[in-house]
Design a protein around this motif. Sequence first.
Motif, PDB file in Angstrom:
ATOM      1  N   LEU A  95      86.596  52.907  69.808  1.00  0.00           N
ATOM      2  CA  LEU A  95      87.534  54.114  70.860  1.00  0.00           C
ATOM      3  C   LEU A  95      86.927  55.541  70.179  1.00  0.00           C
ATOM      4  CD1 LEU A  95      91.138  52.975  70.801  1.00  0.00           C
ATOM      5  CD2 LEU A  95      89.266  53.104  72.687  1.00  0.00           C
ATOM      6  N   GLY A  96      86.938  55.793  68.551  1.00  0.00           N
ATOM      7  CA  GLY A  96      86.304  56.989  68.179  1.00  0.00           C
ATOM      8  C   GLY A  96      84.928  57.324  68.616  1.00  0.00           C
ATOM      9  N   LEU A  97      83.945  56.137  68.336  1.00  0.00           N
ATOM     10  CA  LEU A  97      82.761  56.298  68.694  1.00  0.00           C
ATOM     11  C   LEU A  97      82.495  56.833  70.260  1.00  0.00           C
ATOM     12  CD1 LEU A  97      79.822  56.053  67.765  1.00  0.00           C
ATOM     13  CD2 LEU A  97      80.032  53.689  68.485  1.00  0.00           C
ATOM     14  N   GLY A  98      83.389  56.207  71.211  1.00  0.00           N
ATOM     15  CA  GLY A  98      83.184  56.663  72.424  1.00  0.00           C
ATOM     16  C   GLY A  98      83.631  57.971  72.861  1.00  0.00           C
ATOM     17  N   ARG A  99      84.536  58.409  71.987  1.00  0.00           N
ATOM     18  CA  ARG A  99      84.437  60.155  72.076  1.00  0.00           C
ATOM     19  C   ARG A  99      83.646  60.903  71.378  1.00  0.00           C
ATOM     20  NH1 ARG A  99      90.081  63.815  70.500  1.00  0.00           N
ATOM     21  NH2 ARG A  99      89.131  65.738  71.442  1.00  0.00           N
ATOM     22  N   ALA A 100      83.042  60.485  70.343  1.00  0.00           N
ATOM     23  CA  ALA A 100      81.848  61.162  69.886  1.00  0.00           C
ATOM     24  C   ALA A 100      80.622  61.101  70.566  1.00  0.00           C
ATOM     25  CB  ALA A 100      81.701  60.334  68.341  1.00  0.00           C
TER      26      ALA A 100
END
Length: 336
Positions: free
Chosen positions: A250-255
């Motif tokens: 999820l964090g990587l998707g935002r990054a």
Amino acid sequence: MDISTQKTDEAPPPTTLPTPTEQKRAARGATRPGDRVFLGLSRGSGILLLAVMAAIAIFLTYRASLAISKDDANFLTTFEWNTSLVPPKFGIAVLAFGTVVSSVIAMVIAVPIAVAIALFLTHYAPRRMSGPIAYVIDLLAAVPSIVYGLWGALILVPHMDGLFGWLNDYLGWTGVFSWEEGAPRSMLTVGILLAIMILPIITNVSREVFRQVPRMHEEAALALGATRWEVVRMSVLPFGRSGVISASMLGLGRALGETMAVATVLSPDFDIHASLLNPGGGTFAQNIASKFNEANEFGRDALIASGLVLFVITLLVNGAARWIISRRKEYSGANA
């Protein structure tokens, strides 16, 4: 007086199992109307999601094909973005490199810190302390990206000189951390800003996963004489591994898709720098946001083509995460 019992030699009638057709018919008859409505809505939602994803993929592929067919350069390896030339020349080499590098830096910084915070809140901090800290982290997750971008440009960038100087003095010999005394609007600054942005997301999801660890597992480890860290290492982390991977994705998707914060902090150019400290570089989202308004019809198709590459990268990342989780089913909470 003797009471005699009469015994009959008659065998009980054989029981016949219902056929599969009769079982399905009975199941349909036993299903309530509300269950049928819920089944239809859930099935329709899944089909609608697949249809939306397919429509997005078809739109991006069609518009990208219009641009790539007229590109006079190699779309994957060209270090240039000039759609106004005749014929146009543009490529995504710099954008792909910058997107991947900044996201990797953000993940390397954010994931260990987020997991450590989640473990502290669930297994170490007293309740009167964990509640306010969790509330602040929840607030950080709701901050708009443009606010992070303004903070990064006004506060983070001016205070990066000391860190960049230290990295140049002690690690500059590697070439990756060499610094030419330029403005610290580099990929490392972008990675640090993205790490701060995705930290609340990974922390919140990991915290909820660690809270679901069966209490019996921890008590059994403590009964065997394990220390608190051994309990975390042997019971909590294996149980929450799949959840941590999901939180990281999820964090990587935002990054990967962050736009305004990166555009505010980075000094973009179409060149790949060996050093992470020198200004320059670019990402897919930042390039689309900065060039979309001033681009003509063909230029927008070219930007959509770069968006298609970002779309594919996101799908590959999520597919890899699902594959990793499927290989670790024995550690998931459903199988605990």
